[in-house]
Write a protein that holds these residues in place. Structure first.
Motif, PDB file in Angstrom:
ATOM      1  N   THR A  16     104.517 -60.713 -67.628  1.00 16.03           N
ATOM      2  CA  THR A  16     104.678 -59.867 -66.439  1.00 16.03           C
ATOM      3  C   THR A  16     105.604 -60.526 -65.423  1.00 16.03           C
ATOM      4  O   THR A  16     106.506 -59.887 -64.862  1.00 16.03           O
ATOM      5  CB  THR A  16     103.307 -59.595 -65.787  1.00 16.03           C
ATOM      6  OG1 THR A  16     102.446 -58.960 -66.744  1.00 16.03           O
ATOM      7  CG2 THR A  16     103.453 -58.707 -64.559  1.00 16.03           C
ATOM      8  N   ILE A  17     105.402 -61.818 -65.194  1.00 18.49           N
ATOM      9  CA  ILE A  17     106.233 -62.548 -64.231  1.00 18.49           C
ATOM     10  C   ILE A  17     107.675 -62.634 -64.727  1.00 18.49           C
ATOM     11  O   ILE A  17     108.624 -62.434 -63.951  1.00 18.49           O
ATOM     12  CB  ILE A  17     105.652 -63.956 -63.998  1.00 18.49           C
ATOM     13  CG1 ILE A  17     104.254 -63.847 -63.364  1.00 18.49           C
ATOM     14  CG2 ILE A  17     106.581 -64.783 -63.116  1.00 18.49           C
ATOM     15  CD1 ILE A  17     103.483 -65.143 -63.345  1.00 18.49           C
ATOM     16  N   VAL A  18     107.851 -62.913 -66.031  1.00 19.52           N
ATOM     17  CA  VAL A  18     109.196 -62.989 -66.606  1.00 19.52           C
ATOM     18  C   VAL A  18     109.916 -61.647 -66.470  1.00 19.52           C
ATOM     19  O   VAL A  18     111.109 -61.590 -66.122  1.00 19.52           O
ATOM     20  CB  VAL A  18     109.139 -63.426 -68.082  1.00 19.52           C
ATOM     21  CG1 VAL A  18     110.499 -63.247 -68.763  1.00 19.52           C
ATOM     22  CG2 VAL A  18     108.691 -64.876 -68.183  1.00 19.52           C
ATOM     23  N   ALA A  19     109.208 -60.557 -66.722  1.00 20.56           N
ATOM     24  CA  ALA A  19     109.811 -59.227 -66.597  1.00 20.56           C
ATOM     25  C   ALA A  19     110.285 -58.981 -65.171  1.00 20.56           C
ATOM     26  O   ALA A  19     111.372 -58.421 -64.941  1.00 20.56           O
ATOM     27  CB  ALA A  19     108.817 -58.155 -67.027  1.00 20.56           C
ATOM     28  N   TRP A  20     109.497 -59.395 -64.184  1.00 19.90           N
ATOM     29  CA  TRP A  20     109.890 -59.240 -62.785  1.00 19.90           C
ATOM     30  C   TRP A  20     111.139 -60.065 -62.474  1.00 19.90           C
ATOM     31  O   TRP A  20     112.055 -59.589 -61.793  1.00 19.90           O
ATOM     32  CB  TRP A  20     108.742 -59.659 -61.868  1.00 19.90           C
ATOM     33  CG  TRP A  20     107.892 -58.507 -61.425  1.00 19.90           C
ATOM     34  CD1 TRP A  20     106.723 -58.082 -61.970  1.00 19.90           C
ATOM     35  CD2 TRP A  20     108.174 -57.624 -60.337  1.00 19.90           C
ATOM     36  NE1 TRP A  20     106.253 -56.988 -61.299  1.00 19.90           N
ATOM     37  CE2 TRP A  20     107.108 -56.682 -60.286  1.00 19.90           C
ATOM     38  CE3 TRP A  20     109.191 -57.524 -59.405  1.00 19.90           C
ATOM     39  CZ2 TRP A  20     107.067 -55.666 -59.341  1.00 19.90           C
ATOM     40  CZ3 TRP A  20     109.150 -56.520 -58.455  1.00 19.90           C
ATOM     41  CH2 TRP A  20     108.102 -55.601 -58.430  1.00 19.90           C
ATOM     42  N   ILE A  21     111.178 -61.288 -62.948  1.00 21.44           N
ATOM     43  CA  ILE A  21     112.329 -62.151 -62.669  1.00 21.44           C
ATOM     44  C   ILE A  21     113.604 -61.562 -63.272  1.00 21.44           C
ATOM     45  O   ILE A  21     114.642 -61.481 -62.615  1.00 21.44           O
ATOM     46  CB  ILE A  21     112.080 -63.571 -63.215  1.00 21.44           C
ATOM     47  CG1 ILE A  21     110.933 -64.236 -62.446  1.00 21.44           C
ATOM     48  CG2 ILE A  21     113.351 -64.411 -63.127  1.00 21.44           C
ATOM     49  CD1 ILE A  21     110.503 -65.574 -63.010  1.00 21.44           C
ATOM     50  N   VAL A  22     113.516 -61.135 -64.529  1.00 17.15           N
ATOM     51  CA  VAL A  22     114.684 -60.565 -65.206  1.00 17.15           C
ATOM     52  C   VAL A  22     115.160 -59.309 -64.480  1.00 17.15           C
ATOM     53  O   VAL A  22     116.362 -59.123 -64.231  1.00 17.15           O
ATOM     54  CB  VAL A  22     114.356 -60.260 -66.679  1.00 17.15           C
ATOM     55  CG1 VAL A  22     115.484 -59.462 -67.328  1.00 17.15           C
ATOM     56  CG2 VAL A  22     114.120 -61.550 -67.448  1.00 17.15           C
TER      57      VAL A  22
END
Length: 718
Positions: A16-22
């Protein structure tokens, strides 16, 4: 649905955090820049007379000289200009023309003032690029070069006009953004430290909102502005900062209060977060939905500035809502509660809420008194709306009076006719495409001179094809004043009724634009207000399954709006002596007070319904609702009001008025409407408030004595 969202996020927090960063990086990297525009004419549709006059001028008089910038020369000692000074001013004007600055088409000398203290250099720029970065750069270069060329003379040079105003507005907006951001950051940080007594919980939302949510929402706003051809204004940036941090912190509070409650109830940390998202999700989504619908109602506005503001604010709230349901839970679920709440241990114990319990007992014993007093207070403040007057000068309202372009505007108003800086234009054009009868124009000009408030009427200029005449009318008043708007209305009447046979007259210029903006705002009052109210009532009806509650909830919000506008009029027009409030302020204020007032009403009445479902009578349910929901509404209201109040640090009248009005409205919504008026009125109406859905009837209790269904809407238990 929200339980499923919470479970998915808690099971896969890293993804979830990676998706937000990308997503944040990709959106920010590909988004275009958001240009600034303080040209009021660009905010009006093409069907308004002032815009039609501008279009006619560009077709019939493409080479007509319309200054985008004005260089004002005066002696350093403030005395009268000598012949040598006038020669120096003419030399500087010629030198500026010879520099061939990008976007600058012509630079010619202007007329000296009647008192002999000022003379002008008039600068024409490419009108197609008004407000764009390249023209702001040209204004900056002109200002620097003009000052440099005065060295060795007794002159000072200042740059004014629309291009200079746009430059100063941008610089002022950048300073305002920095001050607003710093103030908002400090207020939220200190308040969260007091509430949670944990540095991690205080810093976490600020980092996430700034690093992730701000870049994502700003990128999407820029994309939407480009795709849909919306108008942009730099003053909106400060407002977006406050909405993002204020509303985002509110949603964060609702989530963490519910998470803390579930931990106290004995849930394991990950399950507590899943339950928190599941139970708080519907309340946050409903509240955010009401806010977004209110903002999106601005797309019905006739003003381009408000059309752009509505989607921009709605996008910001939508991204913030998504972060509250996914990003916040994902990160918090990775941190053990002891570390998350460190060093405080208060999260393990249920608070007594003694002050709010006492307020709740007062509401239970005397609901009519509480409803009556709070209602009378709002009605008394609302009487101030009778003195409301609008101000239409968006440029000067968007920056301090000390900015150079504003100083130039003031000097020109004092030294020349107040309307000389922005004259009114009357165009007379043949309806059949033939040549005008030039002999009929002097009598027509004489008629225009008879209008009270007209200082001068210059002889008509005729277009090259002989089909259109251009008459310059100078008013006695500054373009944005009530007198100027009244005068230009009379000029329009004479221009239309006395136009020579076979011709049509159009009146342009800034006073004409302000006159049309006034008409456009009146249209928005009749359109945006009722549409926003109707859509919010539909949301309330669906959410509460009642046809009674939405009516008095919206009535309370309407009273709150009246009290807010009335209080703002009393403070700024009566107290500070302002000639009027910025024209778009009531629309913006209405949307914020209605949307956020509805938010807090939803939170309070949801808790009240929960207590009623436990089998309590209406008065007892209202008392318990104030006791349990009161702390959260108070905390959220304080943070949001304080963040909007930071707009008053911006140093310009537009954001100062907006900051006070919205923060005052939030205080009224949280501490008068939601805390007293709504629960007291619901207690008085009783079971009928929930007709026909009977949503206050008891349901089987969940563990801990709370109806599982009833708790779905309430994020306020703490």
């Amino acid at each position: 649905m929200f339980h499923r969202i919470g479970r998915a996020v808690v099971r896969h927090p890293v993804w979830t955090i990676v998706a937000w960063i990308v997503a944040a990086v990709a959106i920010a990297a590909t988004a275009p820049s958001l240009p600034s525009n303080s040209d009021e004419s660009s905010f009006l549709p093409k069907n308004y007379e002032s815009i039609q006059a501008t279009d006619l001028q560009q077709r019939a008089f493409p080479s007509a000289f319309t200054p985008s910038a004005i260089v004002v020369y005066q002696r350093s000692d403030g005395g009268r200009l000598t012949p040598a000074d006038l020669k120096d001013a003419a030399h500087i004007t010629t030198a500026l023309a010879g520099k061939k600055i990008d976007q600058v088409q012509r630079v010619i000398p202007g007329a000296p003032s009647k008192d002999g203290r000022y003379t002008l250099g008039l600068v024409q720029m490419d009108s197609k690029n008004a407000g764009q970065p390249k023209q702001l750069d040209a204004a900056k270069t002109l200002r620097t070069d003009a000052k440099a060329l005065t060295k060795g003379t007794h002159l000072e040079a200042r740059l004014g006009g629309t291009a200079a105003q746009a430059l100063d507005q941008q610089d002022s907006s950048n300073r305002a953004n920095a001050l607003t951001f710093a103030g908002t950051f400090a207020i939220i940080l200190i308040t969260l430290l007091i509430i949670f007594r944990s540095p991690i919980l205080a810093v976490l939302p600020l980092i996430l909102l700034i690093a992730m949510v701000a870049s994502t929402s700003n990128g999407l706003i820029a994309d939407a502005t480009r795709v849909f051809g919306l108008q942009a204004n730099s003053s909106i940036s400060s407002l977006l900062i406050v909405v993002l941090l204020g509303v985002g912190t509110d949603y964060y509070l609702f989530l963490m209060f519910r998470y803390r409650e579930r931990l106290r109830a004995g849930d394991q940390p990950k399950e507590a977060m899943v339950n928190a998202v599941g139970r708080v999700g519907e309340a946050i989504a409903s509240a955010a939905g009401a806010v977004m619908i209110s903002f999106l109602a601005l797309v019905l506005s006739t003003l381009g500035f408000l059309k752009q503001m509505g989607p921009a604010l709605a996008i910001t709230v939508a991204v913030t809502l998504l972060a509250a349901l996914t990003l916040f839970p994902a990160i918090c679920s990775l941190i053990p509660p002891r570390a998350l709440f460190w060093p405080s241990k208060a999260w393990r114990k249920e608070p007594s809420n003694a002050r709010f319990a006492a307020l709740g007992r007062g509401v239970r014993r005397r609901p009519a008194l509480f409803a009556g007093v709070s209602g009378v207070v709002m009605v008394a403040l609302a009487l101030g709306t009778l003195g409301f007057k609008a101000s239409f000068d968006l440029a000067s309202g968007s920056m301090p009076k000390t900015e150079e372009s504003m100083v130039v505007q003031t000097e020109m108003q004092d030294a020349y006719s107040a309307g000389a800086a922005e004259p009114t234009s009357v165009f007379v054009t043949s309806t059949g495409g033939g040549r005008l009868d030039a002999a009929a124009l002097p009598a027509y000009e004489a008629k225009l001179r008879t209008v009270p408030g007209v200082a001068d009427v210059r002889p008509a200029a005729i277009s090259t094809n002989g089909a259109t005449a251009y008459i310059t009318v100078t008013l006695k008043y500054e373009a944005a004043t009530d007198q100027a708007l009244s005068t230009v209305g009379e000029v329009r009447d004479i221009a239309h009724s006395d136009a020579p046979p076979g011709t049509k007259a159009l009146v342009g210029g800034m006073s004409s634009i302000y006159k049309d903006i006034n008409a456009a705002v009146d249209h928005d009052y009749r359109t945006v207000f009722p549409v926003a109210a109707l859509l919010i009532m539909v949301i309330l009806g669906l959410l509460l399954r009642s046809v009674v509650a939405p009516w008095y909830l919206m009535a309370s919000v309407g009273l709150g709006f009246g009290a807010t506008l009335g209080g703002t009029v009393l403070i700024f027009q009566k107290g500070e002596g302002h000639s009027g409030l910025m024209f778009m302020l009531p629309v913006i204020m209405y949307l914020f007070v209605v949307a956020i007032g509805t938010d807090y009403n939803i939170l309070m009445i949801a808790r009240l319904r929960e207590e009623a479902r436990e089998g309590r009578e209406p008065r007892d349910a209202a008392s318990m609702a104030v006791r349990h929901a009161g702390p959260t509404v108070a905390a959220a209201g304080f943070i949001l009001a304080a963040t909007f109040a930071t707009l008053m640090m911006a140093g310009n009248s537009l954001l100062t008025e907006m900051g006070f009005a919205v923060s005052f409205g939030i205080v009224v919504a949280a501490f008068v409407m939601a805390m007293f008026f709504t629960p007291s009125l619901t207690a008085l109406i009783g079971h009928a408030a929930w007709w026909p859905g009977q949503q206050d009837r008891g349901t089987p209790a969940a563990p801990g004595g709370v109806g599982a269904d009833a708790r779905q809407l309430d994020p306020t238990a703490n």
